[in-house]
Design an enzyme around this catalytic site. Sequence first.
Site, PDB file in Angstrom:
ATOM      1  N   GLU A   8     -31.695  16.521  10.972  1.00  0.00           N
ATOM      2  CA  GLU A   8     -30.813  17.235   9.895  1.00  0.00           C
ATOM      3  C   GLU A   8     -31.427  17.393   8.419  1.00  0.00           C
ATOM      4  O   GLU A   8     -30.867  18.462   7.745  1.00  0.00           O
ATOM      5  CB  GLU A   8     -29.336  16.157   9.727  1.00  0.00           C
TER       6      GLU A   8
ATOM      7  N   SER B 173      18.301 -16.421  45.325  1.00  0.00           N
ATOM      8  CA  SER B 173      17.980 -17.860  45.378  1.00  0.00           C
ATOM      9  C   SER B 173      17.105 -18.306  44.809  1.00  0.00           C
ATOM     10  O   SER B 173      16.699 -19.758  44.477  1.00  0.00           O
ATOM     11  CB  SER B 173      17.675 -18.056  46.833  1.00  0.00           C
TER      12      SER B 173
END
Length: 830
Positions: free
Chosen positions: A95, A479
Amino acid sequence: MKIFTLRNVMRAALWGGIAAVVLAVVGFIAVAIYVVRVTDDLPDYQQLAEYEPAIMSRVHAGDGLLIAEYAREHRVFVPIDNIPQNVVHAFISAEDKNFYDHGGLDFRGILRAMLANVGHVIRGENLEGASTITQQVAKNFLLSSEQRLERKVQEMVLTRRIERAFTKDQILELYLNEIYFGRRSYGIAAAALNYFGKSIDELSLEETAYLSAVVNGPALFHPERHPEAAVNRRNWVLSRMAANGYVTEEEASEAAARPLTTVDRLSGATYTAAEYFVENVRREVFSMYGDEELYNGGLSIRTTLDTTLQLAARRALRDGLEVYDRRHGYHGALTQIELGEGWVDRLAEVDMPRDMDEGWIPALVLASGDSEARIGLLNGEEGRIELSELSWARESLGDGAMGPAISRASTVLSPGDVIIVEALPETEDEYGLRQVPAINGGLLAMDPHTGRVLAMVGGYSFQLSQFNRATQARRQPGSSFKPFVYAAALDNGYTPASLILDAPFVASGGPEERFYMPQNYSERYYGMSTLRLGLELSRNVMTVRLAQEMGMDPIVDYGVRFGIYDELEPVLAMALGSGETTLYRLVSAYSTLVNGGRRVEPTLLDRVQDRFGATIFAHEQLECEICDNPDWQAGLAEPVFPETGIEVVSPVTAYQVVHMLEGAVERGTGTALGSLGRPLGGKTGTTNDFRDAWFVGFGPDIVVGAYIGFDTPYQLGSGEAGGRVAAPIVRDFLAQALENYPVAPFRVPPGVRLVPIDRTTGEPGILGQSGVILEAFRPGTEPARHSREDESGLSFARNSVSEDPMSQLAAEAEDGPGEDDEEDDLGGLY
């Protein structure tokens, strides 16, 4: 004449020079005025010193594995001191090779780009930019990306100001943490994770070069869509690094020769298995800290999840749902398509169910006869399905009913059917028919001592349905609520050896029914039986008679106290679990029994830290005065922490219920766990007409619950009770989970006396005799060695509306213990 001419030329030159100077001055003034005007309201570059970017929040399992990320911009901030030099060199080469030499504007680079762009314009190519890294920081942080002269002038001015205010390393730190890399990645650290599944210090040379290359155009250099361009750009960066002396030519060449291989992060079985859990975490953290903090605040979220147990939980639930589904027939083909030329393309266009089991693939029925069906696959190859592999695929008639047996393959499969198949092991071209279950369910495992949720699966597939049946489905527990009825009894004068009459009776109903007559699943009655026997074998009539005898108020109180319900209507049917709750709450209630009676709140979170590492939430906050003592030495006593959680039932009562539920695994409705050869307890639950099936199983240090049912309730089918449908799922999960737990008995608290008694009669006995077990009693409540005829267990007709149970019924009830009662028939209107 010549002199005059020369004089005129000199005069003209003088005036021309003056005019040029004037024009230059005017131009300079004009430019200065323009610059002042366009930079009059520039953003304050000093805000860069307080840079706090949006950082993604990361979710880790209890074992440290990253399982999710929440972000609008996926970013992990990394200080410049922690960024490897190889990364810095790669970006400078790609860059801004003069980054450390220029003052923010690289005039040589600008001139070079201008000259190069002349050729680019002639050839119709993209133009080169000449922005330095500092200019990119100015643009990305403070300006827009629009291509205007005014914006470029602002950028250049800001660049100079930034260079004067910050060091090069500070500028580079801002740049490397802000730029966009594609793949939802902002900053170098997130890019390293999302492209290669690595931290930045683990990147290879070629991976570093690629990341520095891709910022120039994430779409242009996409590794899958444009692999050649991506590799070429990467190799160009490598060549620049070599030219700048950061690597040798040999290192650059070797790196350039390697393939570009990226990864698909946060994918695979481990992450798929955790989807329901992760979504619950997201909702909880969102409710605690809000949208902004969750998605931008960089929270570190440590959860309670055990990824190994989570995989086992998902596999156990899916296998259990598939096994049940196959017992109840074939739902039919996914769709039908036309046969003939081009069938492979047409098959590829069919939308298949998402998240199918590994090995399941789409297929097209090409022909179907008596003994087999011929199928075609996406790769153009053919296979066959034998008749024997279709025996399960009877027609599903609803409510558990099934069509006739399969005698011909063509009864099930027709040419043009699109189906799901799986290759059979040790065969070349044979396949089995498969289908995604229509039934669903949930599984939850937690540590009973801390409330930490170790595994949570909310359904067959999160991708098919995000509704979490472990936390959101409110259904009748049947149950599986009975242990809390018996706990209330034990705290109201009863013992595990107290006798309850198991015989028909009619009681007062609730507001919607005048009379209530409970029934046993076996439609048989067994006479005087102990509380233990009633719980082990899940006797409905005994439970309701017990509730009637002591009244519903204690049961309502215990249902709320244990956190199963917020409120409970005080009618007898509620003793059989006809109120609605969630698996999440039920497993928490069982944990209270296992841990000795202290209520623990389930938690998915261990700890939450902010972006700076400060702890802002901790599930366990225990005070310890000596833990941070600098003078502490090895050999001194370890700190003792007090018990946490509110005691909702005494440790003795809790252990008595646990001890009885051990019997349910050894001899009763929970025998599915018996094959594990561990000290385990458990309880089934099945509601009217077999609409819901439950099972909660537990060891000394883990509690696991499973719920199975259709999202729109209807019958699972005759006999599809909790012990058959849900218990095997819990068993399969525990078979793997218990490998990490030592074989140990349940902890017996102080105040418990173990006495040998006959489990069926409650009479004292001698160990070794048939039916004699060690029963848990409070000291002084154990049975004496005398006749029990006059002892107040529960009288047959006491508080019963019906006065005619009759001696004949009592005589018939003397047949003794029979089948397990796994269905909770709540009775009817009489």
